[in-house]
Design a protein around this motif. Structure first.
Motif, short mmCIF file in Angstrom:
data_model
loop_
_atom_site.label_atom_id
_atom_site.label_comp_id
_atom_site.label_asym_id
_atom_site.label_seq_id
_atom_site.Cartn_x
_atom_site.Cartn_y
_atom_site.Cartn_z
N PRO A 112 0.81 -1.23 0.00
CA PRO A 112 0.00 0.00 0.00
C PRO A 112 0.84 1.28 0.00
CG PRO A 112 -0.91 -1.58 1.55
CD PRO A 112 0.40 -2.13 1.10
N TYR A 113 2.06 1.21 0.53
CA TYR A 113 2.91 2.40 0.63
C TYR A 113 3.86 2.54 -0.55
CZ TYR A 113 1.40 1.67 5.47
OH TYR A 113 0.66 1.46 6.60
N ILE A 114 4.46 1.41 -0.98
CA ILE A 114 5.54 1.50 -1.97
C ILE A 114 5.28 0.67 -3.23
CG2 ILE A 114 7.30 2.03 -0.25
CD1 ILE A 114 8.14 -0.92 -0.35
N GLY A 115 4.10 0.07 -3.34
CA GLY A 115 3.80 -0.71 -4.52
C GLY A 115 4.56 -2.03 -4.55
N GLY A 116 4.40 -2.75 -5.64
CA GLY A 116 5.03 -4.06 -5.77
C GLY A 116 6.31 -4.01 -6.57
N GLY A 117 7.30 -3.29 -6.07
CA GLY A 117 8.53 -3.10 -6.83
C GLY A 117 9.77 -3.65 -6.16
N ILE A 118 10.83 -2.84 -6.12
CA ILE A 118 12.15 -3.29 -5.72
C ILE A 118 12.19 -3.87 -4.31
CG2 ILE A 118 14.51 -2.50 -5.22
CD1 ILE A 118 14.19 -0.50 -7.54
N LEU A 119 11.59 -3.19 -3.36
CA LEU A 119 11.69 -3.63 -1.97
C LEU A 119 10.66 -4.70 -1.62
CD1 LEU A 119 13.08 -3.34 0.76
CD2 LEU A 119 11.51 -1.48 1.32
N GLN A 236 -4.93 4.99 10.24
CA GLN A 236 -3.50 5.29 10.34
C GLN A 236 -2.82 5.08 9.01
OE1 GLN A 236 -1.42 3.32 13.59
NE2 GLN A 236 -3.30 3.23 14.78
N GLN A 237 -3.11 3.96 8.35
CA GLN A 237 -2.50 3.65 7.07
C GLN A 237 -2.79 4.75 6.05
OE1 GLN A 237 -4.06 0.59 4.19
NE2 GLN A 237 -2.27 -0.55 4.91
N ASN A 238 -4.04 5.19 5.99
CA ASN A 238 -4.41 6.23 5.02
C ASN A 238 -3.65 7.53 5.29
OD1 ASN A 238 -6.19 4.52 3.74
ND2 ASN A 238 -8.00 5.29 4.82
N PHE A 239 -3.45 7.86 6.58
CA PHE A 239 -2.71 9.06 6.94
C PHE A 239 -1.28 8.98 6.44
CE2 PHE A 239 0.16 11.00 10.17
CZ PHE A 239 -0.14 12.33 9.93
N TYR A 240 -0.61 7.85 6.69
CA TYR A 240 0.77 7.69 6.25
C TYR A 240 0.87 7.65 4.73
CZ TYR A 240 1.61 6.38 11.15
OH TYR A 240 1.68 6.37 12.52
N MET A 241 -0.09 6.98 4.10
CA MET A 241 -0.07 6.89 2.63
C MET A 241 -0.23 8.25 1.98
SD MET A 241 -2.31 3.41 2.04
CE MET A 241 -2.59 3.80 0.31
N GLN A 242 -1.02 9.13 2.59
CA GLN A 242 -1.21 10.47 2.05
C GLN A 242 0.09 11.26 2.08
OE1 GLN A 242 -3.94 11.68 0.59
NE2 GLN A 242 -2.96 13.66 0.17
N ILE A 243 0.79 11.17 3.21
CA ILE A 243 2.08 11.87 3.32
C ILE A 243 3.07 11.31 2.31
CG2 ILE A 243 4.05 12.34 4.84
CD1 ILE A 243 2.13 12.30 7.19
N CYS A 244 3.14 9.97 2.22
CA CYS A 244 4.05 9.33 1.26
C CYS A 244 3.76 9.79 -0.16
CB CYS A 244 3.92 7.81 1.34
SG CYS A 244 4.54 7.06 2.86
N ASP A 245 2.49 9.84 -0.49
CA ASP A 245 2.09 10.21 -1.86
C ASP A 245 2.47 11.65 -2.17
OD1 ASP A 245 0.40 9.49 -4.33
OD2 ASP A 245 -0.52 11.36 -3.65
N GLU A 288 6.39 5.33 -6.57
CA GLU A 288 6.54 4.24 -5.60
C GLU A 288 8.01 3.86 -5.42
OE1 GLU A 288 2.17 2.11 -6.33
OE2 GLU A 288 3.96 1.41 -7.40
N GLU A 289 8.74 3.74 -6.52
CA GLU A 289 10.16 3.38 -6.40
C GLU A 289 10.98 4.54 -5.81
OE1 GLU A 289 10.57 0.50 -6.37
OE2 GLU A 289 10.10 -0.63 -8.17
N THR A 290 10.56 5.76 -6.10
CA THR A 290 11.22 6.93 -5.51
C THR A 290 11.09 6.88 -4.00
OG1 THR A 290 10.92 8.35 -7.45
CG2 THR A 290 11.17 9.45 -5.31
N LEU A 291 9.88 6.65 -3.51
CA LEU A 291 9.67 6.57 -2.07
C LEU A 291 10.44 5.40 -1.47
CD1 LEU A 291 8.04 7.83 0.32
CD2 LEU A 291 6.45 5.93 0.00
N THR A 292 10.42 4.26 -2.16
CA THR A 292 11.13 3.07 -1.68
C THR A 292 12.60 3.38 -1.45
OG1 THR A 292 9.66 1.52 -2.81
CG2 THR A 292 11.87 0.74 -2.31
#
Length: 494
Positions: A112-119, A236-245, A288-292
């Protein structure tokens, strides 16, 4: 018959039927692992009740099971079979195999935070990793050193002026590593780096976000969507995801705008530019990869660098050794290079001991894609099971580490290291999914330490004997990285 009793019979019957059907479909896996030791599972739940502990106690529970059953154990979390392997030789064989090069199901909690990529290890991890690898090679990292030196010197000055008060050095170190990562891997200018949307807010909620992710990984009931919502975790998840986005959107927007004007040279290019210019990723995937790569660089480097400073404050004889070596090899002033850092052997020992004591990943999980055998074929991990490597326990196994709960950099002296199985130290994992930023992170962390020690003499606050561990994906100091610092007399008098 009362309708409620009828309903109960139907529900129980359905559950029993589902369990029997599952056992039939997975009979091969069950048969292959019947001989592996582990706690007896319950129908449907498996060993889930065994792990109904606070998240920080999960690794303790796995440690207890290994102490009771041995270096290879199994446990079931509902229908999911986990096989824990602790023996260093077995770990190298397994992690180096192409049959075990997919992340395990617990990493789905990161998606949900970083997608299905590198990490998180989704289907694109290999191709995306290939795109960004050039930003982590030796030549590119050497071109990042001007930023490292500038930001780390500023950090040294800040810490040296703290006076006699006790402070958590992680806060200042994290701000410094964040600026270094922004101006190198993210490709931002200093001005852009200081004005990224919600940056300050993000870097200090990361710990809480990782706690939520680890909670979700380790508490099976949080995988039930209604419970996840009712317990307030979805909010909580939605709050963190908004900041990440918002943060990743701003970084990518700034780099796209900058690339319209000019493209950096290949030897200095950061990962965001490479992802954009590749043309292979959607805008969402780039974010997503940038955030990761942002959070797995600045946050991890900040934790380990703070850990090194903490140990140096508590080990004055090692601080003196490291400082003298810095003066002899690098000098009291001037920029630091990667080649100079490699000559700092005492610093390297303290750095490795920090990685042993505070592993970046306390435990890692991989999906077994094909049957794989170890120990001359006597043990086979079946396809569909999950391999668990308890790095925290490997790094504290008394068979390989004398006084494993004590901080002892001398254990990495060449004469001591040669007596130990080299695979008992796996801070960056192994194989094709090993830590992408190990060389970058090592360079940044050691540069932090050199500049801090040039400006400041570190002193302890409390005792290492009272150090408590917090485990939320990585292993950290529960009470922070509290030290004291004062300016070095040599610099004042000079």
């Amino acid at each position: 018959m009362d309708w409620r009793l009828t309903l109960l019979y139907l529900v129980v019957g359905a559950l029993v039927a589902a369990w029997l059907l599952w056992r039939f479909k997975n009979r091969r896996m069950i048969q292959m692992t019947n001989k592996l030791p582990g706690p007896p599972p319950l129908p449907l739940l498996g060993n889930a009740l065994v792990f109904m502990n606070r998240p920080e106690k999960i690794l303790d529970k796995i440690g207890e099971l290994m102490e009771k059953h041995g270096d290879i154990i199994k446990f079931w979390l509902g229908p999911e079979l986990n096989i824990v392997v602790k023996n260093p030789t077995d770990i190298r064989v397994l992690l180096s195999s192409s049959k075990v090069n997919q992340k395990g199901p617990v990493y789905d909690c990161m998606i949900p935070y970083i997608g299905g990529g590198i990490l998180s290890g989704g289907p694109t991890w290999r191709s995306h990793r290939k795109i960004v690898i050039p930003s982590y090679n030796k030549k590119t990292i050497e071109n990042f050193f001007p930023v490292f030196n500038k930001e780390c010197e500023e950090l040294g000055k800040i810490i040296s002026q703290k006076g006699s008060v006790t402070f958590d050095c992680y806060d200042d170190v994290l701000r410094s590593t964040t600026q270094s990562v922004n101006q190198t891997l993210m490709g931002l200018s200093k001005e852009d780096s200081e004005n990224v949307t919600r940056l300050e807010e993000f870097i200090f909620i990361t710990h809480d976000m990782y706690n939520l992710i680890f909670d979700t990984m380790t508490k099976w009931w949080l995988h039930v969507p209604p419970l996840f919502w009712l317990l307030g975790k979805k909010k909580q998840q939605n709050f963190y995801m908004q900041i990440c986005d918002e943060l990743s959107e701003d970084i990518v927007r700034r780099r796209k705008k900058a690339l319209e004007v000019s493209v950096p040279s290949e030897e200095c290019m950061g990962i965001v530019d490479r992802l954009i210019l590749s043309g292979e990723l959607t805008h969402k995937e780039i974010k997503e990869e940038t955030l990761t790569l942002f959070t797995s660089s600045q946050e991890v480097a900040g934790k380990i660098a703070a850990g090194v400073l903490l140990f140096l404050a508590h080990l004055p004889e090692w601080q003196e050794k490291v400082y003298k070596e810095i003066i002899e090899v690098v000098g009291p002033d001037g920029p630091i290079t990667g080649d100079q850092l490699k000559q700092l052997e005492n610093l390297d020992m303290v750095y490795k001991e920090t990685l042993r004591f505070f592993p970046i990943g306390g435990m890692i999980q991989r999906t077994v894609m094909e049957d794989i055998s170890i120990r001359d074929g006597s043990i086979t991990l079946p396809a569909g099971s999950s391999l668990v490597i308890p790095i925290h326990h490997v790094h504290r196994d008394p068979r390989y580490w004398e006084n494993p709960n004590k901080v002892m950099p001398e254990r990495f002296l060449p004469e001591n290291a040669k007596k130990r199985d080299p695979n008992a130290f796996v801070p960056f994992s192994l194989g094709p999914m090993d830590c992408l930023g190990r060389t970058y992170g090592t360079a940044l962390i050691k540069t932090v330490v050199v500049w801090v020690l040039r400006y400041a003499k570190l002193e302890p606050a409390g005792s290492l004997d009272d150090l408590r561990l917090n485990i939320a994906i990585s292993v950290t100091s529960y009470d922070g990285y509290n030290i004291r610092a004062r300016p070095r007399n040599e610099r004042i008098n000079g």
